[in-house]
Design a protein around this motif. Structure first.
Motif, PDB file in Angstrom:
ATOM      1  N   VAL A  75      47.792  29.139  45.885  1.00 13.70           N
ATOM      2  CA  VAL A  75      48.376  28.833  43.898  1.00 13.70           C
ATOM      3  C   VAL A  75      47.667  28.858  43.134  1.00 13.70           C
ATOM      4  O   VAL A  75      46.537  28.519  43.471  1.00 13.70           O
ATOM      5  N   VAL A  76      47.501  29.448  42.380  1.00 14.10           N
ATOM      6  CA  VAL A  76      46.623  30.306  41.270  1.00 14.10           C
ATOM      7  C   VAL A  76      46.348  29.535  40.000  1.00 14.10           C
ATOM      8  O   VAL A  76      46.100  30.531  39.301  1.00 14.10           O
ATOM      9  N   THR A  77      47.367  28.963  39.872  1.00 15.67           N
ATOM     10  CA  THR A  77      47.761  28.130  38.361  1.00 15.67           C
ATOM     11  C   THR A  77      46.883  28.146  37.771  1.00 15.67           C
ATOM     12  O   THR A  77      45.374  27.067  37.952  1.00 15.67           O
ATOM     13  N   ASP A  78      46.314  28.474  35.941  1.00 22.80           N
ATOM     14  CA  ASP A  78      45.199  28.062  35.480  1.00 22.80           C
ATOM     15  C   ASP A  78      43.552  28.868  36.203  1.00 22.80           C
ATOM     16  O   ASP A  78      42.195  28.354  35.927  1.00 22.80           O
ATOM     17  N   ALA A  79      43.891  29.171  37.164  1.00 24.22           N
ATOM     18  CA  ALA A  79      42.809  29.876  38.148  1.00 24.22           C
ATOM     19  C   ALA A  79      41.944  31.330  36.844  1.00 24.22           C
ATOM     20  O   ALA A  79      43.270  31.603  36.540  1.00 24.22           O
ATOM     21  N   ARG A  80      40.935  31.938  37.055  1.00 26.33           N
ATOM     22  CA  ARG A  80      40.746  32.694  36.914  1.00 26.33           C
ATOM     23  C   ARG A  80      40.521  33.936  37.529  1.00 26.33           C
ATOM     24  O   ARG A  80      39.247  33.773  38.721  1.00 26.33           O
ATOM     25  N   PHE A  81      40.652  35.301  37.820  1.00 25.57           N
ATOM     26  CA  PHE A  81      39.722  36.231  38.582  1.00 25.57           C
ATOM     27  C   PHE A  81      40.056  37.745  37.881  1.00 25.57           C
ATOM     28  O   PHE A  81      40.183  38.755  37.073  1.00 25.57           O
ATOM     29  N   ALA A  82      37.775  37.860  37.509  1.00 22.56           N
ATOM     30  CA  ALA A  82      37.661  38.650  36.826  1.00 22.56           C
ATOM     31  C   ALA A  82      37.138  39.826  37.593  1.00 22.56           C
ATOM     32  O   ALA A  82      35.719  39.489  38.019  1.00 22.56           O
ATOM     33  N   GLU A  83      37.211  40.991  36.998  1.00 23.03           N
ATOM     34  CA  GLU A  83      36.442  41.999  38.236  1.00 23.03           C
ATOM     35  C   GLU A  83      36.063  42.096  39.708  1.00 23.03           C
ATOM     36  O   GLU A  83      34.796  41.298  39.868  1.00 23.03           O
ATOM     37  N   CYS A  84      36.819  41.146  40.068  1.00 25.95           N
ATOM     38  CA  CYS A  84      37.225  41.206  41.778  1.00 25.95           C
ATOM     39  C   CYS A  84      37.535  41.587  42.459  1.00 25.95           C
ATOM     40  O   CYS A  84      38.190  42.886  42.709  1.00 25.95           O
ATOM     41  N   VAL A  85      36.382  41.800  44.028  1.00 26.66           N
ATOM     42  CA  VAL A  85      37.003  43.185  44.727  1.00 26.66           C
ATOM     43  C   VAL A  85      37.800  42.454  46.454  1.00 26.66           C
ATOM     44  O   VAL A  85      37.319  41.260  46.597  1.00 26.66           O
ATOM     45  N   PHE A  86      39.131  42.993  46.816  1.00 30.82           N
ATOM     46  CA  PHE A  86      39.447  41.994  48.042  1.00 30.82           C
ATOM     47  C   PHE A  86      39.364  42.738  48.626  1.00 30.82           C
ATOM     48  O   PHE A  86      40.213  44.599  48.930  1.00 30.82           O
ATOM     49  N   SER A  87      38.902  43.338  49.811  1.00 28.31           N
ATOM     50  CA  SER A  87      38.498  44.602  50.975  1.00 28.31           C
ATOM     51  C   SER A  87      39.600  43.044  52.484  1.00 28.31           C
ATOM     52  O   SER A  87      39.884  42.208  52.866  1.00 28.31           O
ATOM     53  N   ASP A  88      40.325  44.597  52.755  1.00 31.31           N
ATOM     54  CA  ASP A  88      41.070  44.286  54.021  1.00 31.31           C
ATOM     55  C   ASP A  88      41.455  42.614  54.728  1.00 31.31           C
ATOM     56  O   ASP A  88      40.997  41.462  55.042  1.00 31.31           O
TER      57      ASP A  88
END
Length: 211
Positions: free
Chosen positions: A79-92
């Motif tokens: 659940v990502v309500t009101d979360a922030r992901f800025a310039e992130c890297v997701f791998s595997d």
């Protein structure tokens, strides 16, 4: 109560325990887990690394992640309500069914990268994801409707049944991607790049078939 898992007999503390009483973390590495339905709390992460964390179904409400790296992390149904992901890297990593575009809430700031990730049934509807990357990902039935997706790169990704409708795909690259199928009449595609073998289906609404 926060959950403590075991890994080969070794206790793995929950992220709640690792971050008890904190509201900010910078440049740290985290490997703890978070049980489904457990809320992490309102915490700001700056330049942190998350490795092998089990966060499926966890609540990340109000958390801010800036320039963070997620490696081997399971974020499915988080659940990502009101979360922030800025310039992130997701791998595997996995983020199955994550709604990154909850109503009236912008949860993602581009550009960001997904590499070798599974994001089936996720939603980026209405988000500005300009310049972002999905390389070698599985994106089954992902919703990109009404998104601003200029200059994005889907190289090597499977886009089976993914939705593009009223999407700004100008200068996007689908080179190396497979199974995408959308109506170019209802999307902006000027300057977009496609493999000839895959792009043939995009011409079907015009009665054109490549042989």
């Amino acid at each position: 109560m926060p959950r403590t898992d075991t890994d080969g007999g070794r206790a793995v503390p929950s992220l709640v325990e690792e971050l008890a009483g904190r509201t900010y973390a910078a440049g740290e590495r985290f490997a703890g887990n978070l049980a489904e339905g457990v809320r992490l709390g309102t915490i700001e992460f700056d330049g942190c690394t998350f490795e092998g964390c089990a966060l499926a179904g966890a609540e990340l409400r109000g958390c801010h992640f800036t320039e963070c790296t997620f490696t081997g992390v399971d974020l499915s149904r988080a659940v990502v309500t009101d979360a922030r992901f800025a310039e992130c890297v997701f791998s595997d990593s996995r983020a199955l069914g994550v709604n990154f575009a909850l109503a009236h809430t912008v949860t993602l700031s581009a550009p960001f990268r997904f590499e070798r990730c599974r994001l089936d049934f996720a939603s980026f509807r209405g988000l500005d994801v300009t310049g972002s990357v999905w390389h070698d990902c599985r994106l089954l039935e992902v919703d990109f409707g009404e998104a601003v997706a200029r200059k994005v790169d889907f190289a090597g990704s499977d886009l089976s049944r993914s939705v593009f409708a009223a999407t700004d795909l100008r200068e996007a690259s689908f080179v190396g991607a497979v199974a995408y199928d959308f109506d170019i009449r209802v999307n902006q595609v000027r300057g977009a790049r496609f493999d000839a073998a895959e792009a043939g289906r995009l011409l079907r609404p015009f009665g054109v078939e490549l042989v």
